[in-house]
Design an enzyme around this catalytic site. Structure first.
Site, mmCIF file in Angstrom:
data_model
loop_
_atom_site.group_PDB
_atom_site.id
_atom_site.type_symbol
_atom_site.label_atom_id
_atom_site.label_comp_id
_atom_site.label_asym_id
_atom_site.label_seq_id
_atom_site.Cartn_x
_atom_site.Cartn_y
_atom_site.Cartn_z
ATOM 1 N N GLU A 210 60.714 29.831 56.576
ATOM 2 C CA GLU A 210 59.930 31.064 56.729
ATOM 3 C C GLU A 210 60.804 32.305 56.725
ATOM 4 O OE1 GLU A 210 57.281 31.200 60.148
ATOM 5 O OE2 GLU A 210 55.733 30.126 59.070
ATOM 6 N N HIS B 28 67.273 4.204 52.747
ATOM 7 C CA HIS B 28 66.575 3.110 52.051
ATOM 8 C C HIS B 28 65.328 3.614 51.313
ATOM 9 C CE1 HIS B 28 69.030 -0.110 53.983
ATOM 10 N NE2 HIS B 28 69.293 0.921 54.778
ATOM 11 N N LYS C 46 45.378 31.161 54.395
ATOM 12 C CA LYS C 46 44.396 31.543 55.425
ATOM 13 C C LYS C 46 43.260 32.344 54.808
ATOM 14 C CE LYS C 46 47.818 32.104 59.122
ATOM 15 N NZ LYS C 46 48.464 33.095 59.987
HETATM 16 O O1 PA5 Z 1 56.966 32.051 62.999
HETATM 17 C C1 PA5 Z 1 55.813 32.452 62.993
HETATM 18 O O2 PA5 Z 1 55.553 33.629 63.261
HETATM 19 C C2 PA5 Z 1 54.621 31.546 62.698
HETATM 20 O O3 PA5 Z 1 54.998 30.256 62.437
HETATM 21 C C3 PA5 Z 1 53.675 31.499 63.881
HETATM 22 O O4 PA5 Z 1 54.383 31.063 65.010
HETATM 23 C C4 PA5 Z 1 52.506 30.575 63.630
HETATM 24 O O5 PA5 Z 1 51.850 30.954 62.460
HETATM 25 C C5 PA5 Z 1 51.533 30.599 64.797
HETATM 26 O O6 PA5 Z 1 51.071 31.897 65.002
HETATM 27 P P1 PA5 Z 1 50.451 32.335 66.380
HETATM 28 O O7 PA5 Z 1 51.495 32.179 67.442
HETATM 29 O O8 PA5 Z 1 50.052 33.756 66.181
HETATM 30 O O9 PA5 Z 1 49.256 31.440 66.652
#
Ligand code: PA5
Length: 446
Positions: free
Chosen positions: A285, A306, A420
Site C-alpha cells: 500500500e 515443495h 469500494k
Molecule cells: O492502511 C490503511 O489505511 C488501510 O489498510 C486501512 O487500515 C483499512 O482500509 C481499514 O480502514 P479503517 O481503519 O478506516 O476501517
C-alpha cells in the site's frame, strides 16, 4: 543496545546486483529523503505520527492495560473487528508470540473479509462463550468491519442486556468523525482514539494493535521498548552502510532499478505467517502507486519449497527474496537415534530440529543465490515482544524511505477506493446511481 539483542540485515547474497558502492552512490538521495522525513517536509507529511508513536502512546498505556486485564479476567474471548491496518498488526504479533496450540484463540477475528460461512460460524460460537468486542476502524466506515459489528451486536443482544453490551464493547476509532465515533457518543462505549496523523498500516504500536495484543496476554511494554530502541537507531544514523533500515531501502531500490520488481518475504518460522501479511500490506500500500513499486509477496518455508520452490529456483528472473529468520527458538527438540535406522535418518541423531531448520535456511539461500535469485536476510534475536517491536519499527521506517526514494507518497492509498466504489454501486448504496449505470454497461460488455 547490545549486539546480540539487535535486529540485523545481511545483504551479502545480493552481490552481482547490489554492492556497497551501489549503496554509497545513493547516499545523497538517501540524505535528501531522510531529511524530508525527519523534518516532516516529505510527501504525506501529515501522516508521520508513527515516527514518535513508541513514546507518544505512553499516556494511553495505563488505560490499555486496565481494559486488557479486565478482558482477560472476565472473558473467554475478545472478538477483534477490523480490516487491513486495523487488523493485521495485532494478528501478526499475537500469532508470532503465541504457542501454536495452547491458548492461541483468546482473540478471535471478524470483519477482515465478508465470508458468509466464517461469519455464521463465529456468530454461533460466541453465543456459547463469554466475549468482549474491540471494534477498530479509523474511518468508521469501512464496509467489512461495519457489517461485522452490526451482525455481532445483533447476535450478542440476544444474550446481553444493552447495559451489559455497552460494558463489553470497546471502540478504537477517529477522535471526532465517522459512524463508529457517533455510535460511541450515543451508546457510551469505552473508546480509544486513532490519531489523525497515523495511517492504518502504521498503527500497530497505537491502541489499534496494543489493546488486542495486551488482551491476548503479551507484554506491550517490552514491545514498545524494542520499537523505541529501533526508532532511536533508525533516526540517529544517517550512513546508508551503518543504518540497516536505510540499507534495506537502498538495496531494494537498487534491485528495482535492475528489473527485480517482485520481493518474496520468506520465513522458516510458521509463526511469522501474519508478519508476512502485515509486511505485504505495509509495503504494497505504501509503494504500489503511479505505476511504480515492488510487488510484495511471501513464502512459508520449507513448506513452499515443495510448491513455489521450482519457480523461485528456475522461473522468471524478476524476483528477489528477503529471508526473515529468528536467532533463537523458544524450545529445543532433539532428534533421537533409532536402532536399525529404518528411515535412514540416524545422520541427524542428537541434532535439534532448530539446527535442521537453520541448515535448511542456509541451504536454500545459497541454492537461490546460485539460481540467480538474489537474497538478503533480516534476523531478529528471538521470538519475543522486544525483538518484534524492533521489527515493526524497522519496516515502518524502511518503507517510508523506500517509498520516498521511488518518489511516491508512502502514506496514502488512493487505489483502495476503486473496488469500494464499484461494490457500493452494485449494492445500491444511495449516491452511487451514476457509477452503477457505468458499471452495469461494463458488466454487460457494452
Ligand atoms: O492502511 C490503511 O489505511 C488501510 O489498510 C486501512 O487500515 C483499512 O482500509 C481499514 O480502514 P479503517 O481503519 O478506516 O476501517
Amino acid at each position: 543496545m547490545s549486539k546480540q539483542t539487535k535486529l540485523s540485515l545481511d545483504i551479502s547474497l545480493l552481490k552481482e546486483y547490489v554492492v556497497d558502492s551501489d549503496l554509497t552512490a545513493m547516499q545523497p538521495h538517501i540524505d535528501s529523503v531522510r531529511s524530508a522525513l525527519l523534518n516532516r517536509t516529505c510527501a504525506g507529511a501529515d501522516f508521520l505520527g508513527w515516527l514518535d508513536l513508541p513514546w507518544s502512546v505512553e499516556s494511553e498505556l495505563p488505560n490499555i492495560k486496565k481494559i486488557a486485564a479486565e478482558i482477560r479476567d472476565n472473558a473467554d474471548h475478545l472478538v477483534s473487528i477490523g480490516i487491513g491496518g486495523s487488523y493485521l498488526g495485532a494478528r501478526a504479533a499475537i500469532d508470532f508470540l503465541a504457542d501454536p496450540f495452547l491458548c492461541n484463540d483468546r482473540v478471535l477475528y471478524l470483519g477482515h473479509h465478508i465470508g458468509s460461512d466464517y461469519t455464521a460460524s463465529l456468530l454461533d460460537f460466541v453465543m456459547q462463550k463469554n466475549v468482549y468486542v474491540n471494534v477498530i476502524s479509523k474511518s468508521g466506515t469501512a464496509t467489512e468491519p461495519a457489517l461485522a459489528f452490526r451482525l455481532l451486536l445483533q447476535e450478542l443482544s440476544r444474550k446481553y442486556s444493552r447495559d451489559e453490551l455497552r460494558r463489553r464493547v470497546i471502540a478504537t476509532t477517529d477522535d471526532d468523525e465517522g459512524v463508529l465515533r457517533n455510535m460511541v457518543k450515543t451508546e457510551g462505549y469505552r473508546s480509544f482514539v486513532i490519531a489523525d496523523d497515523i495511517g492504518g498500516r502504521f498503527s500497530v504500536l497505537s491502541p489499534v494493535g496494543l489493546l488486542p495484543i495486551a488482551a491476548a496476554g503479551y507484554d506491550i511494554d517490552a514491545l514498545l521498548a524494542g520499537a523505541r530502541d529501533m526508532a532511536h537507531w533508525c533516526k540517529s544514523e544517517s550512513d546508508v552502510l551503518a543504518n540497516d533500515a536505510l540499507k534495506y531501502a537502498a538495496a531494494r531500490h537498487t534491485l528495482y532499478n535492475k528489473g527485480k520488481d517482485v520481493e518474496i518475504f520468506s520465513s522458516f518460522e510458521p509463526s511469522a505467517h501474519y508478519i508476512a501479511e502485515w509486511w505485504k500490506q505495509l509495503f504494497g500500500e505504501s509503494e504500489g502507486k503511479e505505476e511504480k513499486g515492488i510487488f510484495p509477496t511471501s513464502a512459508s518455508l520449507t513448506t513452499d519449497l515443495h510448491s513455489l520452490g521450482q519457480f523461485m529456483q528456475e522461473g522468471t528472473r524478476t524476483l528477489f527474496e528477503t529471508f526473515f529468520t529468528v536467532g533463537k527458538t523458544k524450545t529445543e527438540v532433539v532428534i533421537p537415534a533409532v536402532d536399525g535406522d529404518a528411515d535412514d535418518l540416524n545422520f541427524l541423531r542428537d541434532k535439534t530440529v532448530e539446527h535442521v531448520n537453520r541448515q535448511a535456511y542456509i541451504a536454500t539461500k545459497f541454492a537461490h543465490y546460485e539460481g540467480d535469485l538474489p537474497n538478503m536476510t533480516i534476523e531478529i534475536p528471538s521470538r519475543d515482544e522486544y525483538s518484534l517491536g524492533q521489527l515493526f519499527y524497522f519496516f515502518e521506517f524502511a518503507v517510508a524511505i523506500s517509498g520516498l526514494l521511488l518518489d511516491v507518497n508512502p502514506f496514502n492509498q488512493p487505489g483502495v477506493e476503486a473496488y469500494k466504489q464499484n461494490m457500493f454501486a452494485i449494492l445500491d448504496k444511495p449516491g452511487y446511481e451514476d457509477k452503477k449505470e457505468t458499471l452495469l454497461k461494463l458488466i454487460k460488455g457494452e
